[in-house]
Design an enzyme around this catalytic site. Structure first.
Site, mmCIF file in Angstrom:
data_model
loop_
_atom_site.group_PDB
_atom_site.id
_atom_site.type_symbol
_atom_site.label_atom_id
_atom_site.label_comp_id
_atom_site.label_asym_id
_atom_site.label_seq_id
_atom_site.Cartn_x
_atom_site.Cartn_y
_atom_site.Cartn_z
ATOM 1 N N ASP A 1 0.841 -1.189 0.000
ATOM 2 C CA ASP A 1 0.000 0.000 0.000
ATOM 3 C C ASP A 1 0.887 1.253 0.000
ATOM 4 O O ASP A 1 2.110 1.167 0.169
ATOM 5 C CB ASP A 1 -0.955 -0.034 1.203
ATOM 6 C CG ASP A 1 -2.199 0.823 0.980
ATOM 7 O OD1 ASP A 1 -2.200 1.657 0.065
ATOM 8 O OD2 ASP A 1 -3.174 0.659 1.741
ATOM 9 N N GLU B 1 -10.158 7.138 4.871
ATOM 10 C CA GLU B 1 -9.046 6.643 5.677
ATOM 11 C C GLU B 1 -9.057 7.257 7.084
ATOM 12 O O GLU B 1 -10.108 7.473 7.666
ATOM 13 C CB GLU B 1 -7.715 6.860 4.949
ATOM 14 C CG GLU B 1 -7.717 6.120 3.589
ATOM 15 C CD GLU B 1 -6.352 5.996 2.962
ATOM 16 O OE1 GLU B 1 -5.413 5.595 3.635
ATOM 17 O OE2 GLU B 1 -6.238 6.266 1.749
HETATM 18 C C1 BGC Z 1 -5.146 3.030 0.478
HETATM 19 C C2 BGC Z 1 -5.467 1.995 -0.546
HETATM 20 C C3 BGC Z 1 -5.481 2.613 -1.899
HETATM 21 C C4 BGC Z 1 -4.174 3.317 -2.159
HETATM 22 C C5 BGC Z 1 -4.116 3.995 -3.495
HETATM 23 C C6 BGC Z 1 -3.930 3.813 0.125
HETATM 24 O O1 BGC Z 1 -3.738 4.841 1.013
HETATM 25 O O2 BGC Z 1 -4.971 2.421 1.731
HETATM 26 O O3 BGC Z 1 -6.705 1.404 -0.251
HETATM 27 O O4 BGC Z 1 -5.736 1.644 -2.866
HETATM 28 O O5 BGC Z 1 -3.963 4.282 -1.177
HETATM 29 O O6 BGC Z 1 -4.895 5.112 -3.539
HETATM 30 C C1 BGC Z 2 -3.677 9.714 -1.859
HETATM 31 C C2 BGC Z 2 -4.513 8.520 -1.624
HETATM 32 C C3 BGC Z 2 -3.825 7.700 -0.657
HETATM 33 C C4 BGC Z 2 -3.490 8.476 0.601
HETATM 34 C C5 BGC Z 2 -2.669 7.645 1.518
HETATM 35 C C6 BGC Z 2 -3.431 10.445 -0.576
HETATM 36 O O1 BGC Z 2 -2.651 11.554 -0.779
HETATM 37 O O2 BGC Z 2 -4.312 10.543 -2.745
HETATM 38 O O3 BGC Z 2 -4.726 7.786 -2.790
HETATM 39 O O4 BGC Z 2 -4.637 6.636 -0.349
HETATM 40 O O5 BGC Z 2 -2.778 9.623 0.314
HETATM 41 O O6 BGC Z 2 -2.568 8.135 2.792
#
Ligand code: BGC
Ligand code: BGC
Length: 834
Positions: free
Chosen positions: A330, A529
């Site tokens: 990830d 998140e």
């Molecule tokens: C998330 C994932 C996601 C990835 C790409 C991460 O922060 O935990 O679920 O697929 O970002 O955006």
């Molecule tokens: C991104 C997300 C990712 C996240 C992770 C963001 O800046 O756009 O895709 O999941 O950071 O913490």
């Protein structure tokens, strides 16, 4: 009494959660105790991975491995974010993949129109296969979070978030949603979605709980195979790109939904049996349906980061369960592995990660892996193995023969994006996901009369869509960014007027002519998140305003239907008590018409569609799940249910709130606002979205990274004086804290020190006590300062009526970033009262 329970819970838990999340992000986990977090693969089930190994393909892989340079091989193991890589880089480094994070988009624009996505896909594909440097030119693949439809793209069908799909109990419809999503992704040229999320949330305070279908592993498992088939097609059919399919990814392996207190990226402190039987269960059907990729979780198990856990990634997932695709880590998750940084982490590869999601860290990761491979400190056999797994998936996809993205089936066929057929599937899903918790005979509504639609978010697609919609957090969007969609209000209005009735939209519930019935729409606002992590299962206090609207309407003798937009079950007892009927709509997405299909009956007042949704997780009685469920998992009424008496539920005062956290991870906590003005309070502006200018353009506010991404607000002031406040309309009483040795804590990074700085308070809307002069040197790092509350009380502030517990006043040019404001005692530096 309830208010005080809530107060205690909110306070203590909020601090624990805030601290935990920050820790998970900012520091590598400490080395787990010996034996902890080490799995025993033999006790895990074996599955059959049904993707046939074609000898012809194996021969091609062997041939490529012979011809590829070490640099080309390492390139395959790395994935970069679109925002941090150019086609020229791709031509040079030949990375295996790009991704687009929630906030990235073609040309640096998250809102780029659909054709730009396809054009960008061509550019990166062509760069990847360029052989002018003498390389073999392996086509890259593009991964995207098409997690509830292809919802990153303007104009796509936005399906309900997974929690709503969990309520439907309809695997057949899940497969159709997968198939429709795959088609829409193909229109804009991507090949790979980071879906389905097969998490099994056990604590709904987690900000990602809505991404999971259910708290019940069996229900989740019953969906996974269908979703994987919908996206990828049957496992024995190669060449996905010759059909209308894409690669799927089940995530996040493992126990992302099992972390303590529901902390995002936290630690699942559970036994191996729970790990296997609760969180592992959905991976069975994923493997048995040939899921091509698995994304490994940010989180830890028993204190050990998953991304470095060989016993689980290699031992359990690959060797024992038989997963035969490739694993991807990830977003910079490798940097959290014990002993790793974002720029270097051979441990992840050795644990079984095949591809590094290294959004902005791709170049150092690539260089570090290459250096180690050349030095022989990473075995070539492991590199070859990972590259083979990636190439095998690429052959299965058919990307070697498909030509450039715009030449492929469905590419650029814009009418498929948000097509009527796909919207009809989404509308059916909305209908089926609605859960009826209470109906005292008022539903279905007869369409002939006068309907009032009140509350917030009734006419707002983004509110109904939640996070991971166009932008990462799903915020900062307008209805214009959802062409072709139907808001909940629009669907209701259409159904009522089509039957000869009339409908009026009035967010505050006021009206000129008394309605026959009112629907009050309320609930959560979008988040994604860790920004959605909460201390309790209470609806944020600033979202409870519609309770008063419901009461007001009821007092006038108007039947009230409450419709809740939410990513999770929450304590909403006042609404449940007041409303005559209560419907949970979850996060329904772009096809709001599905609500009216069920709520508005036919002309004779008979239902057109019945409710079929059942709770995908238990509904809490109080903000603490420890107090038990009000409605059990699986509860849900229909029009056929017998009417039962309603026993009034205990209510918590609307103004009760988590008393101690005002601003966290760069955003104001519920019911608080970030306000910027002159020192004399003139020209004040609420900073809701960033970037923003304030005080006549003298100050500029942007989002910046702190311990977490976008975890702070950066304030740049040109000159003159400025006052940044965290404030609220409703005063809080902090006299108890003042008597104790509690401090106002604020975490700030100063890049340009102001000529002078002071911390002040506001009581009942006006300045109170006198300011405390502070010295904030520019040292470029985050420092948690504390000012004793006593300082303000001693100078005459009325601590029972504080409306702004923190105001930072500065003079002269300044540049600082604020990440947190709360009460507590753990300052890194206590400032004197002055
Ligand atoms: C998330 C994932 C996601 C990835 C790409 C991460 O922060 O935990 O679920 O697929 O970002 O955006
Ligand atoms: C991104 C997300 C990712 C996240 C992770 C963001 O800046 O756009 O895709 O999941 O950071 O913490």
């Amino acid at each position: 009494m309830h208010a005080s329970i809530r107060f205690a819970l909110g306070g203590a838990a909020a601090l624990a959660i805030g601290g935990g999340a920050a820790l998970a992000q900012s520091q590598p986990a400490s080395q787990p105790t010996d034996g902890h977090g080490l799995a025993h693969p033999a006790i895990w089930p074996k599955y059959h991975y049904p993707v046939p190994r074609d000898p012809a393909v194996e021969a091609k892989i062997a041939d490529l491995l012979k011809r590829m340079t070490l640099a080309e091989k390492v390139g395959q193991l790395v994935q970069a974010d679109l925002g941090s890589i150019t086609p020229a880089d791709m031509k040079k480094y030949h990375l295996g993949s790009i991704l687009v994070g929630g906030n990235s988009g073609p040309n640096g624009n998250d809102f780029s129109p659909a054709p730009d996505w396809l054009k960008t896909a061509d550019e990166f594909y062509l760069a990847s296969i360029d052989k002018s440097d003498g390389g073999v030119g392996i086509p890259e693949i593009w991964g995207i979070d098409a997690v509830h439809g292809h919802a990153n793209i303007i104009g796509a069908t936005v399906f309900p978030q997974n929690i709503g799909l969990g309520a439907m109990r309809d695997p057949a419809l899940i497969e159709k949603i997968g198939a429709a999503t795959a088609q829409e992704v193909r229109v804009t040229g991507q090949e790979w979605t980071f879906a389905p999320t097969v998490t099994v949330p056990q604590d709904y305070r987690w900000g990602r709980a809505y991404e999971g279908y259910s708290s019940d592993p069996k229900l989740v498992a019953s969906y996974v195979g269908a979703m994987v088939r919908g996206l990828q097609g049957p496992p024995d059919k190669p060449n996905l790109l010759a059909r209308d399919k894409i690669l799927a990814s089940t995530k996040h392996f493992l126990a992302d939904g099992g972390t303590k207190n529901g902390v995002d990226q936290g630690d699942a402190q559970i036994s191996e049996k729970e790990l296997r039987d609760i969180h592992g269960l959905p991976y069975g059907p994923a493997i048995e349906n040939g899921v091509a990729t698995v994304m490994v979780s940010f989180s830890s198990w028993q204190g050990r980061k998953m991304t470095g856990n060989k016993s689980l990634i290699t031992g359990v997932l690959k060797d024992q369960m038989g997963f035969g695709g490739f694993t991807v880590s990830d977003w910079n998750a490798h940097g959290q592995v014990e002993g790793c940084t974002n720029d270097s982490c051979p441990q992840a590869l050795m644990a079984g990660i095949d591809m590094y999601m290294a959004p902005d860290s791709w170049k150092p990761i690539y260089e570090d892996l290459l250096k180690r491979a050349r030095a022989g400190t990473i075995p070539l056999s492991r590199i070859d193995e990972a590259v083979s797994d990636i190439l095998r998936v690429k052959f299965r996809l058919g990307v070697f023969t498909a030509g450039k993205p715009s030449d492929r089936l469905l590419s650029g066929d814009w009418k498929i994006l948000g097509s009527p057929e796909h919207r009809a599937i989404a509308r059916q899903a909305v209908r089926e996901s609605l859960v009826l918790l209470k109906n005292r005979g008022v539903l279905p509504l007869k369409p002939g009369g006068r309907l009032l639609v009140a509350g917030e978010g009734a006419d707002d697609v983004s509110r109904a869509a939640g996070g991971w919609t166009i932008s990462w957090q799903g915020t900062g969007l307008t209805n214009a960014m959802f062409p072709g969609s139907t808001t909940l209000w629009a669907g209701l209005k259409q159904a009522v007027t089509a039957a000869g009735g009339s409908a009026e939209l009035s967010p505050d519930g006021s009206f000129t002519k008394k309605p026959d019935a009112a629907i009050v729409i309320f609930g959560e606002k979008p988040y994604a998140e860790f920004q959605g992590d909460r201390a309790t299962l209470a609806l944020d206090a600033d979202l409870t305003g519609p309770y008063a609207t419901m009461r007001k309407l009821k007092a006038q003798g108007i039947p009230v239907v409450a419709v809740m937009i939410t990513g999770r079950p929450l304590e909403v007892n006042p609404a449940l008590n007041t409303a005559d009927a209560f419907v949970v709509a979850w996060l329904p997405g772009s096809e709001g018409g599905g609500l009216a299909d069920v709520l508005i009956g036919d002309k004779a007042g008979k239902p057109r569609f019945d409710f079929r949704g059942k709770l995908p997780a238990a509904w809490p009685k109080t903000p603490s799940m420890a107090d038990g469920a009000l409605f059990a998992f699986g509860y849900g009424l229909s029009y056929k249910s017998p009417r039962t008496a309603w026993k009034p539920l205990p209510e918590i005062a609307d103004n009760a709130r988590d008393a101690r956290v005002y601003f966290a991870k760069g955003v104001p906590a519920a019911s608080w606002s970030l306000v910027l003005g002159n020192i004399d309070r003139a020209d004040e502006k609420r900073i809701t979205t960033v970037p923003a200018d304030a005080i006549g353009g003298r100050a500029h506010v942007t989002a910046t990274d702190a311990a977490v991404q976008e975890g702070a607000r950066r304030v740049e002031v040109n000159d003159g004086g400025a006052a940044l406040a965290v404030s609220s309309h409703d005063p809080i009483n902090v006299s108890r804290e003042t008597n104790g040795d509690v401090l106002v804590l604020f975490t700030v990074k100063v890049d340009k020190a102001p000529a002078s700085a002071a911390v002040a308070l506001r009581c009942d809307g006006s300045a109170c006590g006198s300011r405390v002069l502070v010295s904030l040197p520019a040292n470029g790092k985050y420092v948690r300062y504390g000012v004793p509350l006593k300082c303000f009380a001693a100078k005459g502030a009325d601590m029972t009526k504080v409306t702004a517990p923190f105001i930072l006043e500065t003079t002269g040019p300044a540049d600082y970033s604020l990440s947190e404001v709360r009460l507590g005692s753990d300052a890194e530096q206590v400032l004197p009262c002055g």
